[in-house]
Design an enzyme around this catalytic site. Structure first.
Site, mmCIF file in Angstrom:
data_model
loop_
_atom_site.group_PDB
_atom_site.id
_atom_site.type_symbol
_atom_site.label_atom_id
_atom_site.label_comp_id
_atom_site.label_asym_id
_atom_site.label_seq_id
_atom_site.Cartn_x
_atom_site.Cartn_y
_atom_site.Cartn_z
ATOM 1 N N GLN A 131 5.535 -12.467 -16.047
ATOM 2 C CA GLN A 131 4.902 -11.472 -15.177
ATOM 3 C C GLN A 131 5.595 -10.116 -15.282
ATOM 4 O O GLN A 131 4.939 -9.072 -15.334
ATOM 5 C CB GLN A 131 4.916 -11.974 -13.725
ATOM 6 N N ARG B 25 3.907 -0.709 8.933
ATOM 7 C CA ARG B 25 4.791 -1.789 8.503
ATOM 8 C C ARG B 25 5.906 -2.079 9.501
ATOM 9 O O ARG B 25 6.573 -3.107 9.399
ATOM 10 C CB ARG B 25 5.399 -1.447 7.141
ATOM 11 N N LYS C 47 1.553 -12.122 -2.139
ATOM 12 C CA LYS C 47 2.183 -11.227 -3.116
ATOM 13 C C LYS C 47 3.603 -10.863 -2.687
ATOM 14 O O LYS C 47 4.549 -10.934 -3.484
ATOM 15 C CB LYS C 47 1.336 -9.973 -3.301
ATOM 16 N N PHE D 87 3.647 -6.954 -16.517
ATOM 17 C CA PHE D 87 3.426 -5.916 -15.515
ATOM 18 C C PHE D 87 3.967 -4.577 -15.986
ATOM 19 O O PHE D 87 3.298 -3.544 -15.907
ATOM 20 C CB PHE D 87 4.085 -6.313 -14.196
ATOM 21 N N ASP E 151 -0.568 -8.537 -7.466
ATOM 22 C CA ASP E 151 -1.238 -7.520 -6.667
ATOM 23 C C ASP E 151 -2.487 -7.074 -7.416
ATOM 24 O O ASP E 151 -2.873 -7.676 -8.429
ATOM 25 C CB ASP E 151 -0.295 -6.347 -6.387
ATOM 26 N N PRO F 71 4.034 -12.950 -8.852
ATOM 27 C CA PRO F 71 3.489 -11.964 -7.909
ATOM 28 C C PRO F 71 2.241 -11.286 -8.466
ATOM 29 O O PRO F 71 2.268 -10.753 -9.585
ATOM 30 C CB PRO F 71 4.637 -10.960 -7.752
ATOM 31 N N ASN G 204 0.830 -1.216 0.000
ATOM 32 C CA ASN G 204 0.000 0.000 0.000
ATOM 33 C C ASN G 204 0.862 1.263 0.000
ATOM 34 O O ASN G 204 0.628 2.195 0.775
ATOM 35 C CB ASN G 204 -0.942 0.016 1.212
#
Length: 289
Positions: free
Chosen positions: A274, A175, A217, A278, A236, A234, A125
């Protein structure tokens, strides 16, 4: 690929399937600094490296032949045949062919597992600029000075000794408790990251998932970008939308089904696919809502 040492520099020629900007800017790492067009500084393994690229020629400095062969060749994955990989994963797939043609110079870096783990815990995030800032704050506060303004990434022991409040000063936010749990498990040998290299992908993932705050992820990013588990994919929110747009006719699809699709289609090359997908979707804003 030809390389030689000259004046504490490594000169490389005829480097195929590598672009320094595409490789660093595709979201897989965070400790780099753009100095100029195709000139970057990288901090890794308690070293500072400048990389300048001119077409297929690279200059890496300061660097001698021993450092290059013992660390940087593996770090940049220079010994892997990406031309062959791109051919394999894109066969009969026009979407992936377009993605590869858009950024053919992406390579998957082999990063140090602990730094990679903490970096992707921080990435949750979060925006790229803020991720880089937090990592820089932690390095300046708890790492060791290497040269000039650069600091090494802190050790698990050093971060484990830090308090939650001290980490919060570095702007880690919520975090901090996840970082603390990771460092505690690693320093107390509940989790030995180097052992994960020898495990199967699924078993290594399960070990990473024991860390508080680490979901699939983040675990998959660590598997792919530091543990050489190239079957990891991965996923997200962003890549989920991309896969739905490209391969599921725009229909909402579970992460589990996306992973099954990737495994069936690309197998142990899923992680490479990926990265090309991505990056292409991010730059083209495909699937953005």
């Amino acid at each position: 690929m030809f390389y030689k040492e000259q004046d504490n520099k490594i000169i490389m020629k005829d480097v195929k399937s590598f672009d320094i900007a595409q490789t660093l800017e595709c979201g897989q790492c965070f400790r780099f600094y753009k100095i100029d067009t195709n000139l970057y500084t990288i901090v890794a393994n308690k070293k500072v490296l400048y990389v300048k690229q001119e077409n297929t020629a690279l200059t890496l400095y300061p660097c001698n032949i021993n450092e290059f062969e013992s660390f940087w060749i593996r770090y940049f994955d220079f010994e892997r045949d990406y031309c062959e990989i791109k051919k394999i994963i894109s066969e009969g797939d026009k979407i992936l062919q377009e993605a590869i043609n858009f950024a053919p110079g992406i390579r998957i870096l082999n990063q140090e597992p602990f730094e990679c783990l903490i970096s992707f815990i921080i990435s949750q995030n979060n925006r790229i600029t803020m991720i880089k800032k937090i990592i820089e704050n932690l390095s300046r506060t708890f790492g060791e000075k290497i040269e000039d303004e650069y600091h090494s990434f802190p050790s698990p022991e050093k971060l484990n000794a830090a308090t939650i409040d001290e980490m919060m000063v570095c702007k880690t936010g919520f975090r901090a408790k996840y970082i603390k749990d990771a460092c505690f498990k690693i320093t107390n040998q509940n989790l030995i990251l180097d052992n994960l290299f020898q495990l199967e992908e699924s078993a290594a993932r399960e070990e990473l998932l024991t860390i508080h705050g680490v979901g699939q992820k983040v675990a998959d990013c660590v598997l792919l970008f530091s543990l050489q588990k190239h079957g990891a994919f991965p996923t997200d929110v962003w890549i989920k939308r991309v896969m739905e747009e490209f391969y599921f006719q725009g229909k909402p699809t579970s992460v589990k089904k996306i992973h099954e699709f990737a495994l069936n289609k690309w197998g142990n090359y899923s992680g490479f696919a990926q990265q090309y997908l991505f990056n292409y979707a991010k730059e083209k804003e495909i699937g953005k809502k």
